[in-house]
Design a protein around this motif. Structure first.
Motif, short mmCIF file in Angstrom:
data_model
loop_
_atom_site.label_atom_id
_atom_site.label_comp_id
_atom_site.label_asym_id
_atom_site.label_seq_id
_atom_site.Cartn_x
_atom_site.Cartn_y
_atom_site.Cartn_z
N UNK A 171 -17.91 -22.28 48.73
CA UNK A 171 -19.08 -22.85 49.39
C UNK A 171 -20.25 -21.86 49.44
N UNK A 172 -20.10 -20.75 48.74
CA UNK A 172 -21.16 -19.76 48.70
C UNK A 172 -22.44 -20.35 48.11
N UNK A 173 -23.58 -19.82 48.54
CA UNK A 173 -24.83 -20.23 47.91
C UNK A 173 -24.79 -19.84 46.43
N UNK A 174 -25.54 -20.51 45.61
CA UNK A 174 -25.47 -20.33 44.16
C UNK A 174 -25.78 -18.90 43.73
N UNK A 175 -26.76 -18.27 44.36
CA UNK A 175 -27.14 -16.91 43.95
C UNK A 175 -25.99 -15.93 44.17
N UNK A 176 -25.40 -15.96 45.36
CA UNK A 176 -24.31 -15.03 45.67
C UNK A 176 -23.08 -15.36 44.84
N UNK A 177 -22.81 -16.64 44.64
CA UNK A 177 -21.68 -17.05 43.82
C UNK A 177 -21.84 -16.52 42.39
N UNK A 178 -23.01 -16.72 41.79
CA UNK A 178 -23.22 -16.25 40.41
C UNK A 178 -23.18 -14.73 40.31
N UNK A 179 -23.67 -14.04 41.33
CA UNK A 179 -23.58 -12.58 41.34
C UNK A 179 -22.13 -12.13 41.44
N UNK A 180 -21.32 -12.87 42.16
CA UNK A 180 -19.89 -12.56 42.27
C UNK A 180 -19.23 -12.66 40.90
N UNK A 181 -19.57 -13.73 40.16
CA UNK A 181 -19.05 -13.87 38.80
C UNK A 181 -19.51 -12.70 37.93
N UNK A 182 -20.79 -12.37 38.03
CA UNK A 182 -21.35 -11.29 37.22
C UNK A 182 -20.65 -9.97 37.48
N UNK A 183 -20.48 -9.62 38.78
CA UNK A 183 -19.82 -8.36 39.12
C UNK A 183 -18.38 -8.33 38.63
N UNK A 184 -17.71 -9.48 38.67
CA UNK A 184 -16.33 -9.55 38.19
C UNK A 184 -16.28 -9.39 36.68
N UNK A 185 -17.20 -10.04 35.99
CA UNK A 185 -17.26 -9.94 34.52
C UNK A 185 -17.55 -8.50 34.09
N UNK A 186 -18.32 -7.79 34.87
CA UNK A 186 -18.66 -6.40 34.54
C UNK A 186 -17.48 -5.44 34.73
N UNK A 187 -16.45 -5.87 35.44
CA UNK A 187 -15.30 -5.01 35.71
C UNK A 187 -14.50 -4.71 34.44
N UNK A 188 -14.10 -3.47 34.29
CA UNK A 188 -13.27 -3.07 33.16
C UNK A 188 -11.81 -3.48 33.35
N UNK A 189 -11.51 -3.98 34.54
CA UNK A 189 -10.12 -4.36 34.84
C UNK A 189 -9.87 -5.86 34.72
N UNK A 190 -10.83 -6.57 34.13
CA UNK A 190 -10.68 -8.01 33.88
C UNK A 190 -10.69 -8.22 32.37
#
Length: 204
Positions: A171-190
């Motif tokens: 239920x996160x707002x779109x901006x924070x949700x998309x930033x969460x995806x971005x930070x996860x994608x940037x992780x070397x452990x994914x």
């Protein structure tokens, strides 16, 4: 790196930690009473001395309460939260209760403090509570939102299945949700396959 902050000397963190040891050895906690700090590094020194000081957890948390209003940027916030790792280990439930009001604060850096402190609680005991909290998050401040995105990305690394399920119904707002995806994608452990899936989940 730290917008709107111009009182930075540029002292590296390892050097500050060494200086904190020297200051504490010379004058104990006396430096914590100084409220006319001119430079960001002076504030950081106080946070480091709060960690170094030999005192009971309750007294230490009283100093934490005094220190939090001095946080006015992400760097001081995040370094201070990392300094409290030992305090969390010594009184995990006590510190958990302590940070709860900050997780509801309307103030940007009080809220960021609370969220960054949650990084110490990404474990089996707390993961469900953390993901539940994210859906109650509602704030427009940039550094509070970025802290939330960071926290979710670490949750994903440590608990990928639970966090992926959460993201599907977030239920996160779109901006924070998309930033969460971005930070996860940037992780070397994914892994790459998972990153591709996350890219497809971006909200338009």
């Amino acid at each position: 790196l730290i917008p709107n902050i111009d009182n930075v000397l540029g002292v590296r963190i390892p050097a500050l930690r060494q200086l904190a040891k020297e200051v504490y050895k010379e004058s104990g906690i006396e430096y914590l009473s100084c409220d006319d700090t001119e430079y960001m590094e002076e504030v950081m020194l106080q946070g480091m001395i709060i960690r170094l000081a030999k005192m009971e957890l309750e007294e230490r948390m009283n100093y934490v309460t005094m220190f939090i209003p001095r946080i006015d940027n992400w760097a001081v916030c995040d370094i201070f939260c990392s300094e409290l790792k030992t305090a969390v280990k010594k009184g995990k439930e006590t510190v958990w209760q302590f940070i709860q009001p900050y997780l509801k604060s309307p103030q940007e850096f009080e809220l960021r403090f609370g969220i960054v402190m949650l990084l110490h609680y990404i474990d089996e005991e707390h993961i469900d509570l953390l993901l539940k909290y994210t859906d109650s998050f509602c704030h427009d401040a940039y550094y509070a939102r970025m802290a939330m995105a960071w926290m979710i990305s670490i949750c994903f690394v440590k608990f990928p299945k639970k966090t992926m399920e959460y993201l599907k119904h977030s239920k996160l707002d779109n901006w924070t949700y998309n930033k969460s995806l971005q930070k996860t994608i940037e992780s070397l452990r994914v892994d790459k396959r998972t990153k591709d899936v996350l890219r497809s989940m971006k909200r338009r």
